[in-house]
Design a protein around this motif. Structure first.
Motif: not given
Length: 518
Positions: A285-309, A321-322
């Motif tokens: 939460l609050g981190a730069d989503a563009s820095q959350i990357k790697g094989p098999h990794i999907t970034a989410a900006s909110t808790l809601e996005e995390a659940a949906h994705r 989902f956004t």
């Protein structure tokens, strides 16, 4: 009003049980406040700071102290109720059908349940580390609900657990779901293929509840404790959790939840997650989503996005989902309707949260749209409140913060402090929107929406039907003890606008406030 104190020697109850007993007694006729705590130095300091005690009683840490303030004629019944609640409960029957008292030690509990493999520990902080080590040495995984142990102790316990291939959750771990069993503050969610590892209790609750509502399920939800991803601790529990879920055949998707970790810790966590070969959803939460990357990794900006994705990945669908933003058509249409009820000088947003992570997420979502946000726990561009007891401008408050809970139950257990604050904000002529969370599940109040609805109804009556708009989200499921559908109905009957998630509620409240200022 009279304040009376009683000391019960050599009786122990964990903090959650005592908060619930205290809340029940506080609701009794003629009682203003009740607080039950173990007689440790820290707890006595809290009671003195809160003003419930004016002198330090002569207690030992093994003593239980109950302080009740109320009308003199009501105190006897209140203490009788406390003593009934504190009475030792019967344990299982022996082979001869003889009732036995519940065990009073870890070893005694293991004698009754030799197949147990997890201990939930909730003791005063000065004893917590020792009890946790006893459990680990007995071969048990540990959920340490207690806080106030040192970073050095935390590291020792987590390293020892790793050496023994055990899982150590905590300290200050408020939520977990292990093999479908909710622990501490947790919701009743269906079992499924999505594993969760989180440094936030309400964050885990939001994501697991939304997963359930979306038709998927949770294999395990592992709480790490709030300090785990610090540079000092190094993410030891999150790394152990990733390893455990990587080797769990039930878990097909892994979701990680935390405030932004230290960079070197984030790098280790993301590398370990990628190596599992399983789809990973990461919500720092609050981190730069563009820095959350790697094989098999999907970034989410909110808790809601995390659940949906996570649910999309579980179903083999695109995880795109956004969460709704300020320009979302549906949000704008709803905000137009609500804004029609707002009249000058109403112009400010007041967020009154019981969940700390919801308060944190709200500030992140608001910071680029409102320039003058204040909070008792400021994040990003928010400013520190001059006083947590008086709002100024746009204000987002965590009512579970220590300043509000000294000597009192947490507002998830006893909604009285927030209800009182709602009345205060409703009577402020500048309040346009009151933004709320409602958290269901084990540990929470039996009917939080019902109590909230009564308060909102009373506020509207006193203001003769006028006053602010109320926007809320409910974190829970239909299988929770409080039942999500029943809780929704009670708030909707009072005209509260409900949203599917905290993120959606925040953006809707934002748009209503912006329209009220035009």
């Amino acid at each position: 009003m009279e304040t009376r104190t009683k000391i019960y020697q050599n009786i122990y109850q964990d903090s959650v049980a005592l908060m619930r007993i205290s809340a029940t007694i506080s609701d009794m006729p003629g009682i203003e406040q009740a607080s039950g705590l173990m007689g440790t130095t820290t707890n006595l300091d809290l009671l003195l700071e809160s003003g419930l005690l004016d002198a330090r009683p002569n207690t030992k840490p093994s003593d239980l102290l109950f302080v009740i303030k109320g009308k003199p004629e009501a105190l006897d019944d209140a203490f009788t109720a406390a003593e009934i609640a504190l009475a030792p409960k019967e344990s299982s029957e022996s082979s001869g059908g003889v009732k036995r008292l519940a065990p009073t030690s870890l070893l005694g509990a293991l004698e009754e349940a030799p197949m147990a493999n997890l201990a939930l520990i909730s003791t005063p902080g000065e004893f917590a580390a020792a009890e946790a080590m006893k459990a680990l040495r007995a071969g048990l995984n540990v959920l340490l609900f207690s806080d106030n142990i040192s970073v050095e102790q935390e590291i020792i316990l987590k390293k020892y657990a790793a050496e023994k291939s055990l899982l150590f959750m905590g300290p200050d771990c408020g939520t977990a779901i292990i093999s479908g069993v909710p622990l501490a503050f947790a919701n009743v969610v269906r079992q499924g293929n999505i594993g969760i590892i989180g440094a936030s209790g309400t964050g885990i609750q939001q994501v697991s509840s939304l997963i359930d509502q979306l038709g998927s399920g949770v294999s395990h939800a592992i709480g790490t404790g709030g300090h785990d991803l610090s540079k000092e601790v190094g993410g030891l529990t999150m790394l152990a959790g990733i390893h455990a879920l990587a080797n769990d055949p039930q878990t097909k998707v892994i979701t990680l939840i935390s405030k932004p970790p230290a960079k070197e810790v984030a790098d280790k966590v993301l590398a370990a997650a990628s190596k599992t070969g399983k789809p990973i959803v990461v919500n720092f939460l609050g981190a730069d989503a563009s820095q959350i990357k790697g094989p098999h990794i999907t970034a989410a900006s909110t808790l809601e996005e995390a659940a949906h994705r996570a649910v999309a990945l579980d179903k083999g669908e695109a995880a795109d989902f956004t969460s709704a933003g300020p320009d979302d058509l549906g949000i704008n249409e709803r905000s137009k309707i609500i804004a029609r009820t707002i009249k000058s000088p109403q112009r400010y947003l007041r967020g009154l949260y019981t969940g700390g992570t919801f308060c944190y997420e709200a500030q992140l979502l608001l910071q680029n749209h409102l320039s003058d946000i204040c909070s008792n726990g400021p994040v990003g561009n928010a400013q520190k409140m001059t006083s947590p007891f008086r709002s100024e401008g746009h204000t987002v408050i965590d009512l579970g913060d220590d300043v509000f809970t000294r000597g009192k139950p947490h507002p998830m257990i006893d909604p009285t402090p927030r209800n009182e604050r709602i009345l205060q904000e409703a009577n402020d002529p500048e309040t346009a929107v009151i933004l709320l969370d409602v958290v269901l599940g084990y540990g929470s109040h039996d009917d939080p929406a019902g109590e909230l609805a009564k308060t909102i109804g009373a506020a509207r009556t006193s203001l003769k039907g006028s006053g602010p708009a109320y926007i809320a989200s409910i974190c829970g499921t239909v299988n929770d003890p409080q039942n999500l559908a029943d809780q929704k109905a009670k708030l909707e009957a009072e005209g509260v606008t409900l949203c599917a998630s905290n993120a959606e509620a925040v953006i809707l409240a934002l748009q209503v406030v912006k329209r009220s200022q035009q």
